[in-house]
Every structure is written in structure tokens, then in C-alpha cells.
Design an enzyme around this catalytic site. Structure first.
Site, mmCIF file in Angstrom:
data_model
loop_
_atom_site.group_PDB
_atom_site.id
_atom_site.type_symbol
_atom_site.label_atom_id
_atom_site.label_comp_id
_atom_site.label_asym_id
_atom_site.label_seq_id
_atom_site.Cartn_x
_atom_site.Cartn_y
_atom_site.Cartn_z
ATOM 1 N N HIS A 17 4.071 -5.929 -1.410
ATOM 2 C CA HIS A 17 3.325 -5.604 -2.627
ATOM 3 C C HIS A 17 4.172 -5.910 -3.874
ATOM 4 C CE1 HIS A 17 1.245 -2.381 0.045
ATOM 5 N NE2 HIS A 17 0.386 -3.362 -0.126
ATOM 6 N N LYS A 41 -11.183 6.536 3.453
ATOM 7 C CA LYS A 41 -9.932 6.156 4.129
ATOM 8 C C LYS A 41 -9.048 7.383 4.268
ATOM 9 C CE LYS A 41 -8.978 1.283 3.214
ATOM 10 N NZ LYS A 41 -8.067 0.356 2.537
ATOM 11 N N ARG A 90 -1.455 -13.050 3.041
ATOM 12 C CA ARG A 90 -0.368 -13.177 4.021
ATOM 13 C C ARG A 90 -0.604 -14.321 4.996
ATOM 14 N NH1 ARG A 90 -0.673 -6.888 4.813
ATOM 15 N NH2 ARG A 90 -2.675 -7.487 3.986
ATOM 16 N N SER A 128 1.468 -2.035 5.019
ATOM 17 C CA SER A 128 1.735 -0.590 4.994
ATOM 18 C C SER A 128 1.631 -0.027 6.407
ATOM 19 C CB SER A 128 0.733 0.113 4.083
ATOM 20 O OG SER A 128 0.828 -0.386 2.770
HETATM 21 P P1 ADP Z 1 -1.953 -3.352 3.293
HETATM 22 O O1 ADP Z 1 -2.131 -2.058 4.007
HETATM 23 O O2 ADP Z 1 -2.411 -4.515 4.114
HETATM 24 O O3 ADP Z 1 -0.591 -3.521 2.739
HETATM 25 P P2 ADP Z 1 -3.210 -3.030 0.620
HETATM 26 O O4 ADP Z 1 -4.631 -2.687 0.361
HETATM 27 O O5 ADP Z 1 -2.250 -2.022 0.175
HETATM 28 O O6 ADP Z 1 -3.078 -3.336 2.176
HETATM 29 O O7 ADP Z 1 -2.882 -4.443 -0.039
HETATM 30 C C1 ADP Z 1 -3.121 -4.675 -1.389
HETATM 31 C C2 ADP Z 1 -3.024 -6.139 -1.689
HETATM 32 O O8 ADP Z 1 -1.700 -6.576 -1.398
HETATM 33 C C3 ADP Z 1 -3.932 -7.065 -0.885
HETATM 34 O O9 ADP Z 1 -4.314 -8.141 -1.734
HETATM 35 C C4 ADP Z 1 -3.042 -7.565 0.238
HETATM 36 O O10 ADP Z 1 -3.476 -8.818 0.719
HETATM 37 C C5 ADP Z 1 -1.725 -7.671 -0.500
HETATM 38 N N1 ADP Z 1 -0.573 -7.547 0.397
HETATM 39 C C6 ADP Z 1 -0.310 -6.549 1.247
HETATM 40 N N2 ADP Z 1 0.847 -6.773 1.907
HETATM 41 C C7 ADP Z 1 1.328 -7.961 1.463
HETATM 42 C C8 ADP Z 1 2.467 -8.763 1.784
HETATM 43 N N3 ADP Z 1 3.343 -8.394 2.731
HETATM 44 N N4 ADP Z 1 2.645 -9.914 1.115
HETATM 45 C C9 ADP Z 1 1.734 -10.305 0.191
HETATM 46 N N5 ADP Z 1 0.630 -9.622 -0.158
HETATM 47 C C10 ADP Z 1 0.417 -8.460 0.475
#
Ligand code: ADP
Length: 161
Positions: A17, A41, A90, A128
Site C-alpha cells: 500500500h 466486512k 498486483r 493484508s
Molecule cells: P488487500 O487486502 O488486498 O491489501 P486493500 O483493499 O487494502 O486490499 O487494497 C487497497 C488497494 O491497494 C487496492 O487497489 C489493491 O489492489 C492495492 N494493493 C494492495 N496490496 C498491494 C500491493 N502489495 N502492491 C500494490 N498494490 C496493492
């Protein structure tokens, strides 16, 4: 002034993130990281905790602010007069759902464009969910999450496991 919204659950924030936040902050004048609150959620951290962890981790990036909302991201972006919604990608597996969401958001708010930023190869595997799984099984997550959030994440996830 160009403003972008970067929405997500951030439950909890990861280095993946943070990488997207830094890249977006280099592209736009102002980036709002939006903790999207979804009552359906079952999150590990409440919205206030997720906002605070994100604020701690982005304190060194002057054009980033953090907020939360339980409404539609497209409406939030309109309200903020943002020109873009930023999403991290990703792998191709992220693409289908994100593309669909982007089209819906364009219908809801024609003034906003979704901008995809590809993940760094180092963070392609990171989510996450992975952080929660590894920590619950007593693995080392220090390379996966920002140091500012590490103690709080470990304390919560160890208490849960
Ligand atoms: P996650 O649980 O998959 O981390 P989130 O809803 O918190 O999901 O993700 C928020 C945004 O960040 C989304 O656009 C997701 O594709 C992106 N994201 C999550 N993890 C990564 C990563 N490792 N690298 C790049 N973008 C990411």
C-alpha cells in the site's frame, strides 16, 4: 491542482500500500488515502485504528492526507473534486474486478478517471491477508509492513491467534 483518492480496506496497511501511496504522491498534487468502511466486512482493525496507522506511516509525505468513508468511493471523489481514483495492481488476477469497478465508478462520477499503478515486483505477493496469516502463525512480518505500524499490528494479531 490535481487531487487523487486511493481507496482500500488497509486492514492493516502493508508496504505494498505504502509503495502505491508514494508513487501516487509523486504524480498528483494531493492524495487522499481513503479507508473505505464496509460494515459487511469483518475487519481486524476498526476504521479509526486503520486511519491512525496510515497517518503514522505517511507523516513524511506532505501531500498525503488520510480519511475514512462508509459511502461510495465515486461520490467521495466527486465531493473532494478529485480527478482520479488510484488502484494498485498486483497481477492480472486483480485486473478483472478492478476494471469492472472502474467502469462502475465512471458511470457514477464521469469526472473521475481510475488510474492503475502496477505493484513493484517485491510487493506482488503482499496483501493484508498474507500479513495476518503469517503473523497468526508466529512468522516475522517486519519486512511486510511499515515500521510505524508494526508493534500495533503484531500486538493485535498475536492476541487474536
Ligand atoms: P488487500 O487486502 O488486498 O491489501 P486493500 O483493499 O487494502 O486490499 O487494497 C487497497 C488497494 O491497494 C487496492 O487497489 C489493491 O489492489 C492495492 N494493493 C494492495 N496490496 C498491494 C500491493 N502489495 N502492491 C500494490 N498494490 C496493492
Amino acid at each position: 491542482m490535481t487531487k487523487a483518492v486511493y481507496p482500500g480496506s488497509f486492514d492493516p496497511v502493508t508496504n505494498g500500500h505504502l509503495e502505491i501511496i508514494r508513487k501516487a504522491a509523486a504524480l498528483f498534487d494531493h492524495v487522499v488515502v481513503l479507508v473505505a468502511v464496509n460494515a459487511a466486512k469483518n475487519c481486524t482493525f476498526n476504521a479509526k485504528e486503520r486511519v491512525q496507522m496510515l497517518r503514522d506511516c505517511t507523516a513524511d509525505i506532505p501531500n498525503v492526507t488520510v480519511d475514512s468513508s462508509d459511502g461510495l468511493v465515486a461520490h467521495y471523489a466527486e465531493h473532494m473534486q478529485a480527478c482520479a481514483i488510484v488502484k494498485g495492481l498486483r497481477a492480472m488476477s486483480d485486473f478483472d474486478a478492478e476494471f469492472q469497478q472502474a467502469l462502475v465508478n465512471r458511470r457514477l462520477n464521469p469526472h473521475v478517471e481510475t488510474v492503475f499503478i502496477p505493484a513493484d515486483s517485491d510487493n506482488m505477493f503482499l496483501s493484508s491477508g498474507v500479513v495476518k496469516q503469517v503473523c497468526a502463525l508466529h512468522g516475522d512480518i517486519s519486512a511486510f509492513v511499515p515500521p510505524q505500524a508494526l508493534p500495533q499490528i503484531i500486538a493485535r494479531l498475536k492476541a487474536k491467534s
